[in-house]
Design a protein around this motif. Structure first.
Motif, PDB file in Angstrom:
ATOM      1  N   ARG A  12      36.643  54.384  66.761  1.00  0.00           N
ATOM      2  CA  ARG A  12      37.882  53.903  66.142  1.00  0.00           C
ATOM      3  C   ARG A  12      37.880  52.385  65.983  1.00  0.00           C
ATOM      4  O   ARG A  12      38.314  51.857  64.963  1.00  0.00           O
ATOM      5  CB  ARG A  12      39.087  54.376  66.964  1.00  0.00           C
ATOM      6  CG  ARG A  12      39.355  55.873  66.816  1.00  0.00           C
ATOM      7  CD  ARG A  12      40.596  56.334  67.572  1.00  0.00           C
ATOM      8  NE  ARG A  12      40.332  56.518  68.988  1.00  0.00           N
ATOM      9  CZ  ARG A  12      40.792  55.741  69.956  1.00  0.00           C
ATOM     10  NH1 ARG A  12      41.553  54.703  69.660  1.00  0.00           N
ATOM     11  NH2 ARG A  12      40.515  56.008  71.222  1.00  0.00           N
ATOM     12  N   ASP A  13      37.360  51.687  67.003  1.00  0.00           N
ATOM     13  CA  ASP A  13      37.267  50.225  66.911  1.00  0.00           C
ATOM     14  C   ASP A  13      36.317  49.805  65.793  1.00  0.00           C
ATOM     15  O   ASP A  13      36.591  48.851  65.044  1.00  0.00           O
ATOM     16  CB  ASP A  13      36.791  49.637  68.237  1.00  0.00           C
ATOM     17  CG  ASP A  13      37.852  49.719  69.337  1.00  0.00           C
ATOM     18  OD1 ASP A  13      39.017  50.015  69.000  1.00  0.00           O
ATOM     19  OD2 ASP A  13      37.503  49.509  70.514  1.00  0.00           O
ATOM     20  N   ALA A  14      35.189  50.525  65.665  1.00  0.00           N
ATOM     21  CA  ALA A  14      34.204  50.194  64.624  1.00  0.00           C
ATOM     22  C   ALA A  14      34.769  50.441  63.229  1.00  0.00           C
ATOM     23  O   ALA A  14      34.443  49.712  62.282  1.00  0.00           O
ATOM     24  CB  ALA A  14      32.929  51.002  64.836  1.00  0.00           C
ATOM     25  N   LEU A  15      35.603  51.450  63.102  1.00  0.00           N
ATOM     26  CA  LEU A  15      36.260  51.678  61.803  1.00  0.00           C
ATOM     27  C   LEU A  15      37.070  50.447  61.388  1.00  0.00           C
ATOM     28  O   LEU A  15      37.081  50.066  60.215  1.00  0.00           O
ATOM     29  CB  LEU A  15      37.169  52.903  61.879  1.00  0.00           C
ATOM     30  CG  LEU A  15      36.587  54.245  61.457  1.00  0.00           C
ATOM     31  CD1 LEU A  15      37.579  55.369  61.761  1.00  0.00           C
ATOM     32  CD2 LEU A  15      36.207  54.248  59.995  1.00  0.00           C
ATOM     33  N   GLN A  16      37.735  49.825  62.353  1.00  0.00           N
ATOM     34  CA  GLN A  16      38.542  48.654  62.055  1.00  0.00           C
ATOM     35  C   GLN A  16      37.684  47.446  61.706  1.00  0.00           C
ATOM     36  O   GLN A  16      38.021  46.658  60.812  1.00  0.00           O
ATOM     37  CB  GLN A  16      39.435  48.314  63.267  1.00  0.00           C
ATOM     38  CG  GLN A  16      40.476  49.368  63.603  1.00  0.00           C
ATOM     39  CD  GLN A  16      41.547  49.505  62.532  1.00  0.00           C
ATOM     40  OE1 GLN A  16      41.873  48.558  61.821  1.00  0.00           O
ATOM     41  NE2 GLN A  16      42.096  50.710  62.394  1.00  0.00           N
ATOM     42  N   THR A  17      36.562  47.284  62.412  1.00  0.00           N
ATOM     43  CA  THR A  17      35.741  46.084  62.227  1.00  0.00           C
ATOM     44  C   THR A  17      34.649  46.250  61.175  1.00  0.00           C
ATOM     45  O   THR A  17      34.339  45.299  60.447  1.00  0.00           O
ATOM     46  CB  THR A  17      35.087  45.667  63.563  1.00  0.00           C
ATOM     47  OG1 THR A  17      34.311  46.758  64.075  1.00  0.00           O
ATOM     48  CG2 THR A  17      36.155  45.290  64.583  1.00  0.00           C
TER      49      THR A  17
END
Length: 210
Positions: free
Chosen positions: A179-184
């Protein structure tokens, strides 16, 4: 702890069916990657040792049991793509993968044990839906292992092409790293755009761009 056995298969054989295939899928919940299904016909005289629901086995045990399944059974694995998931829905796509796995068995089975409570509409063979079948039927348990192993390996390959999302560990499921990688890092071609977290990101990005 409940263990799968051959009772359901024996009941089908008592009705005159000889080639009984267990069918299961994996990958309904991830945000990325295909959905994968397997179909397995067991030889009652060569049931793999340690065979159980894939979710109840460690990775090491799944590896060992998978080798036996590949050697001792008739089997097939098939996928439905991210595009098909987005075009139809995840349920229909998982059924497409099941239909393809069954179609790849040659000779064809004459009876199917389908994990879940629905029989895919594209299957015209005598079939039985078995809720939580991977914990009840050895044939379905074998299919659950092959499907998971195949999909996990595929996600490891995709992780090498798109590092940072943790697919080699989370298999595309919505872990914190994913989920964090989706944002970044953003949305990749392997993300399911119809799934809410991905859909919402794309919607927000379009609004910002406009």
């Amino acid at each position: 702890m409940e263990q799968p056995d051959y009772t359901i298969e024996e009941a089908a054989k008592a009705k005159g069916f000889l080639r009984i295939a267990g069918v299961d899928e994996v990958g309904r919940g991830p945000l990325a990657g295909p959905v994968t299904a397997a179909a397995v016909i067991l030889d009652v005289c060569q049931i793999p040792e340690g065979l159980n629901d894939s979710k109840k086995l460690t990775a090491k045990k799944r590896d060992a049991v998978e080798v036996q399944i590949l050697e001792k059974t008739e089997w097939a694995v098939a996928h439905a793509t991210v595009e098909e998931i987005d075009e139809h829905n995840i349920l229909r796509a998982s059924h497409l993968a099941m239909e393809r796995a069954v179609a790849a068995l040659d000779p064809a089975p004459d009876y199917l044990l389908i994990d879940g409570n629905l029989i895919p509409r594209g299957l015209d063979l005598p079939s039985e839906a078995v809720v939580k079948g991977d914990g009840k039927s050895l044939s379905i348990a074998a299919a659950s292992i092959l499907a998971k192993q195949a999909r996990d390996r595929l996600m490891v390959e995709l992780a090498q092409q798109f590092p940072g999302y943790g697919w080699e560990k989370n298999a595309g499921y919505p872990s914190k790293q994913h989920r964090d990688a989706l944002q970044t890092l953003g949305v990749t071609p392997h993300h399911r755009r119809s799934f809410k977290p991905v859909h919402n990101m794309l919607y927000q990005a379009r609004n910002v761009a406009s």
